[in-house]
Design a protein around this motif. Structure first.
Motif, PDB file in Angstrom:
ATOM      1  N   ILE A  45      -6.951 -96.776 -77.628  1.00  0.00           N
ATOM      2  CA  ILE A  45      -8.038 -96.930 -76.650  1.00  0.00           C
ATOM      3  C   ILE A  45      -9.375 -97.027 -77.383  1.00  0.00           C
ATOM      4  O   ILE A  45     -10.190 -97.904 -77.085  1.00  0.00           O
ATOM      5  CB  ILE A  45      -8.082 -95.725 -75.676  1.00  0.00           C
ATOM      6  CG1 ILE A  45      -6.848 -95.708 -74.782  1.00  0.00           C
ATOM      7  CG2 ILE A  45      -9.332 -95.788 -74.801  1.00  0.00           C
ATOM      8  CD1 ILE A  45      -6.841 -94.574 -73.778  1.00  0.00           C
ATOM      9  N   PHE A  68     -16.577 -92.707 -72.136  1.00  0.00           N
ATOM     10  CA  PHE A  68     -15.116 -92.869 -72.030  1.00  0.00           C
ATOM     11  C   PHE A  68     -14.489 -92.809 -73.421  1.00  0.00           C
ATOM     12  O   PHE A  68     -13.553 -92.044 -73.684  1.00  0.00           O
ATOM     13  CB  PHE A  68     -14.850 -94.217 -71.350  1.00  0.00           C
ATOM     14  CG  PHE A  68     -13.410 -94.665 -71.295  1.00  0.00           C
ATOM     15  CD1 PHE A  68     -12.381 -93.779 -71.025  1.00  0.00           C
ATOM     16  CD2 PHE A  68     -13.088 -96.012 -71.488  1.00  0.00           C
ATOM     17  CE1 PHE A  68     -11.057 -94.214 -70.962  1.00  0.00           C
ATOM     18  CE2 PHE A  68     -11.786 -96.458 -71.427  1.00  0.00           C
ATOM     19  CZ  PHE A  68     -10.761 -95.551 -71.172  1.00  0.00           C
ATOM     20  N   GLU A  72     -12.042 -89.858 -74.995  1.00  0.00           N
ATOM     21  CA  GLU A  72     -10.698 -90.150 -75.527  1.00  0.00           C
ATOM     22  C   GLU A  72     -10.592 -89.736 -76.997  1.00  0.00           C
ATOM     23  O   GLU A  72      -9.539 -89.289 -77.451  1.00  0.00           O
ATOM     24  CB  GLU A  72     -10.373 -91.640 -75.378  1.00  0.00           C
ATOM     25  CG  GLU A  72     -10.301 -92.158 -73.941  1.00  0.00           C
ATOM     26  CD  GLU A  72      -9.190 -91.571 -73.106  1.00  0.00           C
ATOM     27  OE1 GLU A  72      -8.745 -90.439 -73.378  1.00  0.00           O
ATOM     28  OE2 GLU A  72      -8.770 -92.237 -72.154  1.00  0.00           O
ATOM     29  N   PHE A 127      -2.623 -92.881 -64.265  1.00  0.00           N
ATOM     30  CA  PHE A 127      -2.665 -91.487 -64.713  1.00  0.00           C
ATOM     31  C   PHE A 127      -2.976 -90.514 -63.573  1.00  0.00           C
ATOM     32  O   PHE A 127      -2.438 -89.414 -63.522  1.00  0.00           O
ATOM     33  CB  PHE A 127      -3.706 -91.316 -65.833  1.00  0.00           C
ATOM     34  CG  PHE A 127      -3.234 -91.806 -67.186  1.00  0.00           C
ATOM     35  CD1 PHE A 127      -1.891 -92.010 -67.437  1.00  0.00           C
ATOM     36  CD2 PHE A 127      -4.146 -92.030 -68.212  1.00  0.00           C
ATOM     37  CE1 PHE A 127      -1.454 -92.449 -68.677  1.00  0.00           C
ATOM     38  CE2 PHE A 127      -3.717 -92.465 -69.460  1.00  0.00           C
ATOM     39  CZ  PHE A 127      -2.370 -92.677 -69.683  1.00  0.00           C
TER      40      PHE A 127
HETATM   41 FE   LIG Z   1      -7.926 -91.789 -70.488  1.00  0.00          FE
END
Ligand SMILES: [Fe+2]
Ligand SMILES: [Fe+2]
Length: 264
Positions: A45, A68, A72, A127
């Motif tokens: 990611i 974000f 991560e 998720f």
């Molecule tokens: Fe995530």
């Protein structure tokens, strides 16, 4: 925008057991796999976001993307700490970690950025329902486990829910908006707000849209069989017309030779 918050928690997993919840041995193993997978997937990611970031100029999207990515990155570090502690006890485990990371590294090298953004956006979208069921059943799954691992997983799952839209925001911005901007640059006989619109202004009854969304959702289920799908009546009509030898280049719409039939 979801405004993910960075929470730097000083995790420590020294001496953690492989079966960290003796009440739930299968779940313990499954969640250990999450830690190994997270090391590879979260890195994937981060690489994807790093590659997507340079052309983004919208400040709100940029802030979302950076938060974000940072979140991560913290997940990856925390799960690596968990994995490292397991490796202390089981010295053969680095091979499992290397294989997992290699899987995602290979995928990153083999595909283009658009694929990665679609993959990340799609996976991040599932998720929330996936982790909700685990969180809702935390008394069964986590209460009897080593608090450090239970807390690691609950933290990660809550933050996944927090940034549940981030992957899709990046995908929409980089892939869908880019396409709209390309259209707007080249097509000058249509209003730019239509060419670069991110929301559909297509007039279809809401009930039909919901039915379609449900059908799409069901089509992704593992038991799905396309043979059993509901088909439009027009599918048979189209085939009948073709079999009759009709000119299918002009079978519908303005200028069709059989508009009177369509209107019926
Ligand atoms: Fe995530
Ligand atoms: Fe994560």
């Amino acid at each position: 925008m979801s405004d993910p918050i960075l929470r730097r928690i000083p995790w420590n997993f020294d001496g953690v057991k492989f079966i960290w919840n003796p009440d739930q041995p299968f779940f313990s193993v499954a969640m250990n796999k999450v830690s190994f997978l997270a090391a590879g997937f979260e890195k994937y990611i981060c690489r994807t976001i790093d590659a997507a970031e340079p052309p983004i100029t919208d400040p709100a999207v940029l802030a979302e993307v950076r938060a974000f990515r940072a979140q991560e990155g913290l997940h990856a570090m925390a799960h690596r700490k968990h994995v490292k502690a397991l490796i202390e006890t089981y010295p053969g485990l680095p091979q499992a970690l290397d294989k997992t990371i290699a899987l995602y590294d290979d995928q990153f090298e083999a595909k283009e950025l658009k694929y990665h953004l679609g993959y990340v956006g799609g996976l991040e979208s599932i998720f929330t329902p996936n982790f909700k069921v685990l969180i809702d059943n935390r008394a069964t799954l986590f209460a009897g486990g080593d608090t450090r691992v239970s807390s690691l997983l609950l933290w990660h799952f809550c933050e996944e829910i927090e940034h549940r839209s981030s992957g899709l925001i990046v995908y929409d911005h980089v892939v869908m908006t880019t396409l709209g901007e390309e259209f707007a640059n080249c097509v000058h006989d249509a209003p730019p707000e239509i060419l670069s619109a991110r929301q559909s202004g297509i007039n279809i009854p809401r009930r039909d849209k919901l039915k379609s969304a449900f059908g799409i959702l069901m089509s992704q289920m593992p038991w799905h069989n396309p043979e059993h799908q509901l088909l439009p009546k027009y599918f048979d009509e189209w085939n009948e017309r073709f079999d009759r030898g009709e000119d299918m280049k002009t079978t519908y719409g303005q200028g069709s030779i059989i508009q009177s039939v369509q209107a019926a």
